[in-house]
Design a protein around this motif. Structure first.
Motif, PDB file in Angstrom:
ATOM      1  N   UNK A 252      -2.883  65.790  32.154  1.00  0.00           N
ATOM      2  CA  UNK A 252      -2.043  65.078  33.129  1.00  0.00           C
ATOM      3  C   UNK A 252      -2.159  63.554  33.048  1.00  0.00           C
ATOM      4  N   UNK A 253      -3.370  63.060  32.846  1.00  0.00           N
ATOM      5  CA  UNK A 253      -3.555  61.608  32.755  1.00  0.00           C
ATOM      6  C   UNK A 253      -2.811  61.041  31.548  1.00  0.00           C
ATOM      7  N   UNK A 254      -2.961  61.716  30.439  1.00  0.00           N
ATOM      8  CA  UNK A 254      -2.274  61.264  29.231  1.00  0.00           C
ATOM      9  C   UNK A 254      -0.771  61.313  29.446  1.00  0.00           C
ATOM     10  N   UNK A 255      -0.314  62.415  30.031  1.00  0.00           N
ATOM     11  CA  UNK A 255       1.123  62.590  30.213  1.00  0.00           C
ATOM     12  C   UNK A 255       1.698  61.499  31.112  1.00  0.00           C
ATOM     13  N   UNK A 256       0.995  61.192  32.212  1.00  0.00           N
ATOM     14  CA  UNK A 256       1.518  60.162  33.107  1.00  0.00           C
ATOM     15  C   UNK A 256       1.446  58.771  32.503  1.00  0.00           C
ATOM     16  N   UNK A 257       0.465  58.521  31.648  1.00  0.00           N
ATOM     17  CA  UNK A 257       0.441  57.234  30.943  1.00  0.00           C
ATOM     18  C   UNK A 257       1.657  57.136  30.037  1.00  0.00           C
ATOM     19  N   UNK A 258       1.974  58.257  29.405  1.00  0.00           N
ATOM     20  CA  UNK A 258       3.132  58.296  28.521  1.00  0.00           C
ATOM     21  C   UNK A 258       4.418  58.069  29.324  1.00  0.00           C
ATOM     22  N   UNK A 259       4.521  58.732  30.480  1.00  0.00           N
ATOM     23  CA  UNK A 259       5.711  58.582  31.316  1.00  0.00           C
ATOM     24  C   UNK A 259       5.864  57.117  31.741  1.00  0.00           C
ATOM     25  N   UNK A 260       4.748  56.503  32.141  1.00  0.00           N
ATOM     26  CA  UNK A 260       4.766  55.088  32.523  1.00  0.00           C
ATOM     27  C   UNK A 260       5.257  54.234  31.357  1.00  0.00           C
ATOM     28  N   UNK A 261       4.740  54.536  30.192  1.00  0.00           N
ATOM     29  CA  UNK A 261       5.106  53.791  28.993  1.00  0.00           C
ATOM     30  C   UNK A 261       6.605  53.893  28.739  1.00  0.00           C
ATOM     31  N   UNK A 262       7.117  55.114  28.839  1.00  0.00           N
ATOM     32  CA  UNK A 262       8.547  55.334  28.603  1.00  0.00           C
ATOM     33  C   UNK A 262       9.373  54.569  29.635  1.00  0.00           C
ATOM     34  N   UNK A 263       8.948  54.585  30.894  1.00  0.00           N
ATOM     35  CA  UNK A 263       9.707  53.893  31.936  1.00  0.00           C
ATOM     36  C   UNK A 263       9.798  52.395  31.622  1.00  0.00           C
ATOM     37  N   UNK A 264       8.678  51.793  31.213  1.00  0.00           N
ATOM     38  CA  UNK A 264       8.731  50.364  30.893  1.00  0.00           C
ATOM     39  C   UNK A 264       9.504  50.104  29.606  1.00  0.00           C
ATOM     40  N   UNK A 295      -0.173  57.734  38.116  1.00  0.00           N
ATOM     41  CA  UNK A 295      -1.159  57.928  37.062  1.00  0.00           C
ATOM     42  C   UNK A 295      -2.571  57.653  37.579  1.00  0.00           C
ATOM     43  N   UNK A 296      -2.709  56.590  38.375  1.00  0.00           N
ATOM     44  CA  UNK A 296      -4.048  56.243  38.837  1.00  0.00           C
ATOM     45  C   UNK A 296      -4.494  57.052  40.035  1.00  0.00           C
ATOM     46  N   UNK A 297      -3.606  57.201  41.004  1.00  0.00           N
ATOM     47  CA  UNK A 297      -4.080  57.745  42.262  1.00  0.00           C
ATOM     48  C   UNK A 297      -3.766  59.217  42.459  1.00  0.00           C
ATOM     49  N   UNK A 298      -2.529  59.635  42.183  1.00  0.00           N
ATOM     50  CA  UNK A 298      -2.220  61.053  42.373  1.00  0.00           C
ATOM     51  C   UNK A 298      -2.955  61.894  41.329  1.00  0.00           C
ATOM     52  N   UNK A 299      -2.886  61.459  40.068  1.00  0.00           N
ATOM     53  CA  UNK A 299      -3.506  62.257  39.010  1.00  0.00           C
ATOM     54  C   UNK A 299      -5.021  62.329  39.206  1.00  0.00           C
ATOM     55  N   UNK A 300      -5.647  61.224  39.574  1.00  0.00           N
ATOM     56  CA  UNK A 300      -7.104  61.223  39.720  1.00  0.00           C
ATOM     57  C   UNK A 300      -7.581  62.048  40.902  1.00  0.00           C
ATOM     58  N   UNK A 301      -6.773  62.110  41.964  1.00  0.00           N
ATOM     59  CA  UNK A 301      -7.299  62.755  43.162  1.00  0.00           C
ATOM     60  C   UNK A 301      -6.697  64.123  43.408  1.00  0.00           C
ATOM     61  N   UNK A 302      -5.450  64.349  43.000  1.00  0.00           N
ATOM     62  CA  UNK A 302      -4.789  65.606  43.333  1.00  0.00           C
ATOM     63  C   UNK A 302      -4.732  66.560  42.157  1.00  0.00           C
ATOM     64  N   UNK A 303      -4.248  66.061  41.019  1.00  0.00           N
ATOM     65  CA  UNK A 303      -4.110  66.919  39.849  1.00  0.00           C
ATOM     66  C   UNK A 303      -5.410  66.834  39.067  1.00  0.00           C
ATOM     67  N   UNK A 304      -6.010  67.971  38.757  1.00  0.00           N
ATOM     68  CA  UNK A 304      -7.272  67.872  38.024  1.00  0.00           C
ATOM     69  C   UNK A 304      -6.996  67.999  36.536  1.00  0.00           C
TER      70      UNK A 304
END
Ligand code: HEM
Lengths: 314, 523
Positions: A252-264, A295-304
């Motif tokens: 999940x962390x990798x995926x959300x970093x990728x999503x962030x990257x794509x958005x920018x 990526x920082x807050x939801x993934x770290x605390x909710x999605x394991x």
């Protein structure tokens, strides 16, 4: 706790508190300069010079001075934290958040040496103070050594890059919101020229730099942060290759970093094509920033996932 | 807007503006190809890829955690199979996910080929001719200089060349001289390098997916592993290419050690192995730790997990040893409370099995027994013994970690510390002879990873020059003056110099650069 120098850890916490305090005062200073200088300008063409009165300009300068003092305290807090645990000071979410705030302030101070952007002070310091407040309370984790999986020199490279990029994205997010505010006010003001509402919106609008300038500034900061973020992802992949035997696993962390990257990346493309400047590009950049927050807050605390070493909630 | 000044055909070809109708509609395939390779499509596909990745982070994924997927099936028995048919539990290997990135790939190649051609042409083209009226440009200046026009312009050109501008000197029909200069081609070069590297990165990923393999194996202290598919516990073979191509290495786990903080947080792991790259090579030692894999013959051996193996000896009532080996127990929590099964199918009057829990640091709590520390500070093994048909002859595959207890008879339970022996009612004795540790290794071979790494490096370099290099043009014109207040009379030739420039991308800082160039030209 063994492996932790208690007095240094304590010093770090004290410095942290002073940092927040000094930043908060600076934040009020910037806000005061921002408000008084604009009011002064809109009340009278030429404010009557009064030798004894403090000018908004002076308040602004003091605020910059305080920011520098706060920044030094901030650096002190981070360094003592690192020394207390004898490792890099970015191993959990508290440390990570204070580092991101440090980078945001650094980006602002660097911008300040090159461009007249003191008006940004209030808008950068407010989220920074709130963010540090959150870091010091909800996300706070006492000093402790690192888990073995984090014990690699890639943590230095990967995390420093991620923190730097995030600090940059945070500043650009603030500028983008100001941009949207400015364009919104301008639109309101242009609805019925001469009406009371138009005058009021127009007056408010002039508090901010021109939309064009804000747009360019936001782009500049993203132009700095995006390659750094790209590098952070790549460094993370290299590290993952050593630690987890694969460079990419759609964690999940990798995926959300990728999503962030794509958005920018979408933002950069949108800006590069004529039709997508301005508001639509700004919305894309804010989507990117929201992805970063997930990526920082939801993934770290909710999605394991494998990256669950946040140190929050046990 | 600086965009208005960009006049390249390159940008026109990439324009997202609607194409003129008639021309394009003649050929449907061409229209389709053109719209696929437009930047808007690329953006859409890119956003779609990001959007498609979101559910993959919210739903359990087989590739990350198969147990969670099973739990989901149990919790939603009717919904889960439908979702499974849509590949929602294997999102990142789903056909439609692949479809998106293959389309993106095609779109990328389609737009890169013409852009590379255009850029190659632009690189060969000379800087453009000076516009008639330089004072119309965004930044411009004008001054008079000593010397004839040609000398002045040559020295101006030299100044530009020293600053690594690309220049072209031209004599104009009216007797004046001009130099056209351009700088910042690296922006477009970097941009192309970036996009081409993205394609190469995808190729590298595909190589790894098609020709790579990986597997996991559990090895107990003192035992060995050799790299053939049958030695793996889990093995994903290469999708293309043969399994017999596995490098012929082998290794033995000499000893696994772990150390912990007093809180139980792990501090370090070491798997000391002795390995042989080929069967006849000399044995070499290596310390496999987290972040420190062992690379042998193109494969990497990673330490991915560990646990305890309890060494149990079983003797029949005459004292004959019928079972003597360590059995791996699987950890259930961070403190290594572990469970496992021991099967003794032969050597006794009845088949005998044990289910057990192992606590490396035993602690009795109101909620039951648990381990309070992951290290073996006070190890306790709690066993339940079962007699009957263990079902090993039934032909059905059976996990080594489960026992069909429903069809067996319980013949007692006991807690044992290392060295203790338990005598069952029929005279069989069970000894907790000692404790070993095991480690799981992941062995992976990814032939695409070097390609991916190199592409990634080029991606960053390309990106930096694409975002940070500014493209700019400038022109200088030298015109001989005839008389005037300064020229003529004294016999010294005089020249009027005019200069103008424009930043084709970001204009920030260009005015400063322009001024400093002019200062050098004036000397
Ligand atoms: C078919 C697919 C693509 C096409 C047609 C395309 C086209 C372009 C073009 C024409 C530019 C130059 C803009 C300029 O400098 O004026 C550009 C820049 C860029 N592209 Fe792409 N691109 C594609 C895919 C991608 C992908 C998949 C990414 C990765 C996320 C990406 C990231 C970027 C970035 C970061 C820039 C730099 C933006 C800038 O210079 O301001 N592109 N792209």
């Amino acid at each position: 706790m063994p492996g932790v120098n208690v007095s240094l850890a304590h010093a770090s916490d004290v410095l942290f508190m002073w940092t927040v305090l000094v930043y908060a005062v600076a934040m009020f200073g910037y806000s005061a300069e921002f408000a008084f200088s604009r009011i002064g300008r809109s009340r009278a063409e030429k404010p009557v010079p009064d030798e004894r009165r403090v000018t908004p300009e002076q308040i602004g300068r003091v605020a910059v001075g305080l920011t520098v003092v706060g920044w030094l305290l901030h650096v002190g807090s981070v360094v003592t934290r690192g020394a207390a645990v004898n490792r890099v000071p970015w191993g959990n979410m508290y440390e990570f958040s204070t580092m991101v705030a440090l980078v945001a302030v650094t980006v602002f101070l660097v911008l300040l040496t090159r461009q007249p952007v003191r008006f940004l002070g209030a808008f950068v310091m407010t989220p920074v103070v709130l963010y540090l407040g959150l870091a010091g309370t909800v996300l706070y984790a006492p000093a402790a050594p690192l888990q073995p999986i984090l014990n690699s020199y890639w943590i230095k490279i990967h995390v420093v890059a991620a923190i730097t990029a995030s600090g940059g994205f945070m500043v650009s997010g603030v500028i983008t919101m100001l941009y949207l505010t400015r364009t919104w006010l301008d639109r309101r003001a242009s609805v019925g020229p001469g009406t009371a509402a138009a005058v009021e919106y127009g007056g408010l609008s002039r508090w901010l730099p021109s939309a064009e300038r804000l747009d360019r500034l936001a782009y500049k900061v993203i132009g700095f942060a995006f390659p750094v973020w790209t590098f952070a992802i790549i460094a993370g992949a290299i590290w993952a290759k050593y630690a987890w035997s694969r460079y990419w696993g759609w964690d999940p962390k990798e995926t959300w970093s990728f999503i962030t990257w794509v958005a920018y990346a979408a933002y950069l493309h949108a800006r590069a094509t004529a039709g997508w400047r301005g508001r639509r590009a700004a919305v894309l950049s804010l989507i990117g920033f929201s992805c970063l927050m997930v990526d920082y807050y939801v993934v770290n605390t909710v999605i394991s996932g494998l990256h669950s070493y946040a140190g929050v909630g046990g | 807007m600086t965009e208005l000044l960009v006049d390249d055909t390159a940008t026109q070809a990439l324009s997202t503006a609607p194409q003129p109708a008639g021309a394009a509609s003649r050929n449907r395939v061409r229209t389709l190809w053109r719209s696929l390779t437009s930047m808007r499509t690329a953006l859409l596909l890119l956003s779609l890829l990001a959007l498609a990745a979101v559910p993959g982070t919210l739903l359990p994924q087989r590739s990350l955690n198969p147990v969670k997927v099973d739990d989901f099936f149990t919790a939603h028995p009717s919904l889960a199979p439908v979702m499974d048919r849509l590949s929602l539990f294997d999102m990142f290997a789903a056909p439609w996910f692949a479809a998106i990135y293959l389309l993106l790939f095609a779109s990328l190649i389609g737009c890169l080929v013409p852009r590379i051609r255009l850029h190659a042409r632009a690189l060969r083209r000379k800087p453009p001719q000076a516009p008639k009226r330089l004072e119309r440009l965004a930044v411009n200046d004008r001054w008079e200089a000593d010397g004839d026009a040609e000398t002045v312009i040559r020295s101006a050109r030299e100044t530009l060349r020293q600053q690594r501008w690309r220049t072209e000197l031209r004599a104009e029909p009216d007797g004046s001289w001009s130099v056209g200069a351009e700088k910042g081609y690296l922006r477009e070069t970097g941009n192309l390098v970036f996009h081409v590297s993205l394609v190469v990165l995808l190729v590298g990923i595909a190589l790894g997916g098609l020709f790579g393999y990986k597997g996991t194996v559990l090895v107990t202290d003192g035992s060995g592993f050799s790299d053939v598919p049958s030695s793996y516990d889990i093995f994903s073979p290469p999708r293309l290419g043969s399994e017999s191509a596995l490098p012929p290495f082998s290794f033995t786990l000499r000893k696994f050690t772990a150390s912990y903080q007093p809180t139980g947080v792990p501090k370090s792991f070491h798997a000391y192995v002795d390995y042989q790259p080929t069967p006849n090579a000399a044995t070499r030692p290596y310390d496999v730790t987290t972040n420190h894999p062992l690379s042998i013959s193109g494969a990497d051996v990673f330490l991915v997990g560990h646990g305890y193996a309890v060494h149990i000896q079983v003797r029949d009532k005459t004292g004959r040893l019928v079972y003597d080996r360590p059995t791996p127990f699987l950890p259930d929590d961070a403190m290594f409370t572990s469970h496992g099964v021991v099967k003794v199918p032969t050597g006794l009057a009845h088949q005998l099995g044990f289910t057990g829990f192992f606590y490396p640091t035993y602690e009795a709590t109101p909620f039951g027994a648990q381990s309070s520390y992951p290290g073996p500070a006070s190890p306790v093994l709690s066993l339940a013994a079962w007699q009957g048909d263990l079902g090993l002859g039934s032909g059905r595959p059976q996990s080594v970690y489960t026992l069909p207890v429903a069809s067996l008879t319980n013949v007692g339970t006991k807690m044992l510390s290392p060295g203790q022996t338990w005598r069952l009612a029929d005279g069989t004795t069970v000894t907790f002879a000692g404790l070993d540790q095991w480690a799981t290794f992941q062995i992976a071979h990814d032939p695409g990873s070097t390609v991916v790494l190199v592409a990634a490096i080029f991606i960053v370099c390309g990106l930096l020059s694409s975002l940070w290099v500014r493209r700019r043009r400038m022109w200088v014109r030298a015109t001989p003056t005839t008389g005037g207040p300064l020229g003529g009379g004294d016999g010294v030739a005089r020249t009027v110099v005019s200069a103008g420039g424009l930043a084709r991308t970001d204009a920030d800082g260009f005015a400063t650069e322009f001024e400093s160039l002019l200062r050098r030209m004036r000397g």
